[in-house]
Design a protein around this motif. Structure first.
Motif, PDB file in Angstrom:
ATOM      1  N   ASP A 106      -2.965  -3.229  -2.609  1.00  0.00           N
ATOM      2  CA  ASP A 106      -2.118  -3.325  -0.909  1.00  0.00           C
ATOM      3  C   ASP A 106      -3.742  -3.158  -0.539  1.00  0.00           C
ATOM      4  O   ASP A 106      -4.273  -2.714  -0.674  1.00  0.00           O
ATOM      5  N   ASP A 108      -4.307  -1.536   2.584  1.00  0.00           N
ATOM      6  CA  ASP A 108      -4.818  -0.118   2.525  1.00  0.00           C
ATOM      7  C   ASP A 108      -4.959   0.442   1.973  1.00  0.00           C
ATOM      8  O   ASP A 108      -5.059   2.041   1.879  1.00  0.00           O
ATOM      9  N   ASN A 109      -4.857   0.324  -0.025  1.00  0.00           N
ATOM     10  CA  ASN A 109      -5.047   1.448  -0.255  1.00  0.00           C
ATOM     11  C   ASN A 109      -6.127   1.556  -1.030  1.00  0.00           C
ATOM     12  O   ASN A 109      -7.250   0.656  -1.073  1.00  0.00           O
ATOM     13  N   HIS A 218      -2.287   5.491  -2.563  1.00  0.00           N
ATOM     14  CA  HIS A 218      -1.127   4.859  -1.340  1.00  0.00           C
ATOM     15  C   HIS A 218      -1.592   5.156  -0.048  1.00  0.00           C
ATOM     16  O   HIS A 218      -1.467   6.194   0.807  1.00  0.00           O
ATOM     17  N   THR A 219      -2.840   5.085   0.382  1.00  0.00           N
ATOM     18  CA  THR A 219      -3.700   6.009   1.609  1.00  0.00           C
ATOM     19  C   THR A 219      -2.775   4.657   2.879  1.00  0.00           C
ATOM     20  O   THR A 219      -2.337   3.324   2.408  1.00  0.00           O
TER      21      THR A 219
HETATM   22 MN    MN Z   1      -0.425   0.463   3.028  1.00  0.00          MN
END
Ligand code: MN
Ligand code: UDP
Length: 241
Positions: A106, A108-109, A218-219
């Motif tokens: 993803d 944002d990871n 998973h930030t």
């Molecule tokens: Mn996310």
């Protein structure tokens, strides 16, 4: 020979988008034999994402696939599913069929590039721990004597493969051998796709030093106010910012 890694990244328009894609893209830029598949949840590819990809100079595939409207109003929205389905369909439609490994990451990871080097050698399905997932702060297969024997995850429920989206990689041979797509079923996207591939526990290849190291997280980025609300507060003197 290094198998090619296809990193599939769903993304959508919001004020954090360019920051996320810049950070992730500049990580991926350092990894050779990697194709970044950036798939927008939108009707068409947006020029600002296209410009960013061109600027990076990374081998990429830029696609758009909007989430069907009926899922937007569900209680649990299946975020990024339409995007990932489009990426899998694109891979299947290529001629000649590509070989290598597919990985969902993803926008944002956060990933350690050492894990990308490990996962490109995935024969069928590899798995590894993901940090910062839900209440337990880690989601991981449990490995005994080199084999996956169980799961450590805060939300196992009735999932056969209770893993995070960033917790597994798949050889494209499995993708090509079926027409399985990720389901629009929030919470069960990973499990149902992995089930559809028909893999057994014995076949799972544990990475990250027998799943003892966290090399992907998973930030989540704090959501900022959209610009329409901000402009009421202040407008920047340089009008193009
Ligand atoms: Mn996310
Ligand atoms: N995403 C998307 N459309 C949306 C919401 C999210 O394409 O409407 C993407 C997002 O860019 C990310 C992935 O889907 O790559 C997961 O979304 P998010 O990070 O919001 O979910 P969370 O990590 O909180 O589960």
């Amino acid at each position: 020979p290094r198998p090619v890694l296809y990193v599939v990244t769903p993304t959508y328009r919001r004020v954090e988008q360019v920051a996320e894609l810049t950070r992730l893209g500049q990580t991926l830029l350092t990894v050779p034999h990697l194709v970044w598949m950036v798939v927008e949840d939108a009707d068409a590819c947006s020029p600002h994402v296209a410009a960013l990809l061109d600027r990076l100079g990374i081998p990429y595939v830029h696609l758009a696939s909007a989430m069907p409207a009926q899922y937007r109003s569900e209680r649990y929205v299946p975020r990024g599913v339409s995007n990932r389905r489009a990426a899998m369909t694109w891979l299947r439609d290529q001629s000649p069929q590509p070989t290598g490994v597919m990985y969902f990451l993803d926008d944002d990871n956060t990933i350690d590039i050492r894990l990308l080097e490990q996962m490109r050698h995935t024969k069928k399905v590899s798995m590894f721990p993901v940090g910062l997932v839900a209440d337990y702060l880690v989601s991981s297969p449990i490995v005994q004597e080199g084999r996956v024997t169980g799961w450590f995850d805060g939300w196992i429920v009735d999932r056969q493969f209770p893993v995070d989206m960033a917790g597994f990689a798949v050889n494209l041979s499995l993708v090509m051998a079926s027409d399985a797509l990720m389901p629009y079923h929030a919470g069960y996207e990973e499990d149902k796709l992995l089930r559809a591939f028909g893999i057994t526990m014995d076949e799972i290849e544990p990475l990250a030093n027998q799943c003892t190291e966290i090399l992907v997280w998973h930030t989540k980025t704090k959501k900022n106010q959209p610009p329409s609300l901000r402009r009421e507060v202040a407008s920047h003197p340089n009008s193009n910012i």
